[in-house]
Design an enzyme around this catalytic site. Structure first.
Site, PDB file in Angstrom:
ATOM      1  N   ASP A  61       0.081  -1.042  16.238  1.00  0.00           N
ATOM      2  CA  ASP A  61       0.727  -0.664  14.981  1.00  0.00           C
ATOM      3  C   ASP A  61       0.828   0.864  14.952  1.00  0.00           C
ATOM      4  OD1 ASP A  61       1.283   0.105  12.385  1.00  0.00           O
ATOM      5  OD2 ASP A  61      -0.204  -1.202  11.453  1.00  0.00           O
ATOM      6  N   TYR A  67      12.583   2.213   2.296  1.00  0.00           N
ATOM      7  CA  TYR A  67      13.239   2.467   3.587  1.00  0.00           C
ATOM      8  C   TYR A  67      13.952   3.824   3.582  1.00  0.00           C
ATOM      9  CZ  TYR A  67      16.015   1.533   7.797  1.00  0.00           C
ATOM     10  OH  TYR A  67      16.582   1.597   9.042  1.00  0.00           O
TER      11      TYR A  67
END
Lengths: 339, 339
Positions: free
Chosen positions: A79, A168
């Site tokens: 990650d 985003y």
């Protein structure tokens, strides 16, 4: 399916033959995603050793599984919002990790924010440590609802900072700001690519909420209704994946683009409704076209001004929309048959 | 000096008498900064136990040193970009940590980014764990170069994502996006306050690159040239610190403002040149006014539309510019004499 992609990868290596990657060590985040997997494959084809990093938040192992066994393919499940150490000199880092599909904005806002803020910070730290060149995958979404279309890089964007999509849009904007801070403060060789809608094999379909090209294709192939949001008069411009990856590779190596931000996309602007009709025609589908309410803050127009990419890199897209759609449809059809 | 501020703190507690903080536990980041120190002092005065967090990146111990010995004052020296654990139930978190002075944008971009991105993330995690109410100190800078002035909250801003100021503007925008993600995903009781130019005692002067009010006052008191950037026709609107802190406290407690973003500032808009003349007059100074080149991306106008704050909180500024400036000048004069 792999065969079809092989041809496309060769097209990329032909188009980037001046960009030397033999013997280079490269790290690609988001390597099991749509763009990341193409990038990895092209760079391996060009002779680079590629560390492919992904945590499968939205990437798929099947996108890169065929590379297993290739001695230049190194996979790290990781990650990017956590620190990463690589015990080898890295020459290039391409930071492509982030969920990018609108339906994910609602369900995974913090993951998206982390991969673009913490993730970008971590990857820039690595770039600084290894003196690696760094490419940040930004997006046309940083322009929000632009007042200038086709949109040049000097336009600052008009983005809702607190809307559903802000996880985003704003985290990509912040990713750009962090990248520029490393360029200015530490002299890291950074490039930012603002990627406009790109399509091709390996996009996820994700049902009704997925991105428009795979959604329309899978709906058309299944004979199900093609779902258009709003009246379909909003525009997008669609770049075939080989063109985009060619541009990204040229950008990474360009000596005259340090600290620059460059739009990449296809400047042919069409409405979503036109796209639906083209895909219907190319698939010989009887699917009806169905209209659904527009999601919040959905941009009305998207079209890149690519003057800068042409000037700096001599790059522009070559694959015509109908050709790219045919290749994409062929891939989705093959996958459908296999399933 | 402490006496002058005591009167102002009493003014805040009078104006916020309906906001009950007795017996509450509060955490304030950036507590040794200009706004943070006022907030801590007012909340302690209102009966709260206040954990004051600061790493002295730009805050000053002298701003809160007089609170030492008060049983409701707890100081924690800590960098908010690192995790923080408090072994007590927290009722409110005010996240005010960030360098905010334009000259710092060039020298500390990554620190600024970290305190607004990692720091906001960490504080929201704490808020979630303790079910605490959370207030994020955002800024009028998220509007960039607004096309709508006075600017309402529904205007999205026009900000350069890759400019020198982007480390601040974009990280505050991202801070807002993270805050909204916690509100939407976890139901944390969040509020965002977009703070317009605020002034008063305890602002840092920081020489020629400091914020405009303390810079003009210290220059005028020293008989040195008053340095105006550009032609001085850019506008700002200046809110006295007691008004701002009153608004922030009302916002924190408001039941009707969960998940809301609210502008706070004084809607009286004046040019920088007017400000220079007013300060010259109020200080009886002979300082000449000197014009310097405008820094990049310096906003041309700044004026809040505060309709929403009036409607939601019944709040508006009460201190007139000349009055606030007189109190501020008095404080700077006293400090000058002491030094």
């Amino acid at each position: 399916m792999v065969g079809m992609i092989k041809e496309d990868v060769k097209e990329i290596t032909r188009e980037t033959k001046d960009a030397e990657f033999g013997g280079k060590t490269v790290l690609v985040t988001g390597s099991a995603g749509f763009l990341g997997s193409w990038l990895c494959e092209a760079l391996i084809e060009k002779g680079a050793t590629v560390y492919c990093v992904d945590n499968f938040a939205s990437g798929l192992w099947e996108n890169i599984s065929h590379l297993e066994g290739n001695e230049n393919f190194m996979f790290i499940e990781h990650d990017v919002s956590k620190l990463l150490t690589i015990n080898e000199k890295i020459d290039f880092i391409f930071h492509f990790a982030s969920r990018a599909s609108p339906f994910e904005f609602e369900h995974y806002p913090l993951e998206i924010i982390d991969s673009n803020t913490l993730g970008t910070r971590n990857m820039l730290e690595l770039a600084r440590r290894y003196n690696a060149r760094f490419v940040f995958a930004s997006t046309s979404e940083i322009y929000g609802q632009p007042k200038v279309v086709p949109t040049p890089e000097r336009y600052w964007g008009y983005v809702n900072p607190i809307g559903i999509r802000s996880c985003y849009d704003e985290s990509k904007r912040l990713g750009e700001a962090v990248t520029m801070a490393y360029y200015r403060q530490y002299g890291v060789d950074t490039k930012i690519v603002r990627i406009f809608n790109t399509y091709g094999p390996r996009m996820r379909a994700d049902g009704i909420y997925g991105r428009v090209v795979p959604r329309f294709i899978t709906q058309a192939l299944a004979g199900k209704p093609i779902t258009v949001f709003g009246e379909g008069d909003q525009t997008r411009s669609f770049c075939y994946v080989t063109d985009l990856i060619t541009g990204v590779i040229k950008l990474a190596i360009a000596e005259n683009a340090k600290g620059e931000v460059v739009n990449m996309g296809n400047p042919r602007e069409i409405t979503i409704l036109e796209l639906a009709h083209i895909i219907k025609r190319l698939t010989n589908s009887d699917s009806p076209i169905e209209f659904h309410p527009l999601p919040p803050d959905d941009p009305q127009r998207r079209c890149p001004d690519i003057t800068k990419a042409k000037k700096l890199l001599g790059w522009e897209p070559k694959v015509k929309l109908e050709d790219g759609l045919k290749r994409t449809i062929e891939w989705f059809r093959a996958r459908r048959h296999r399933e």
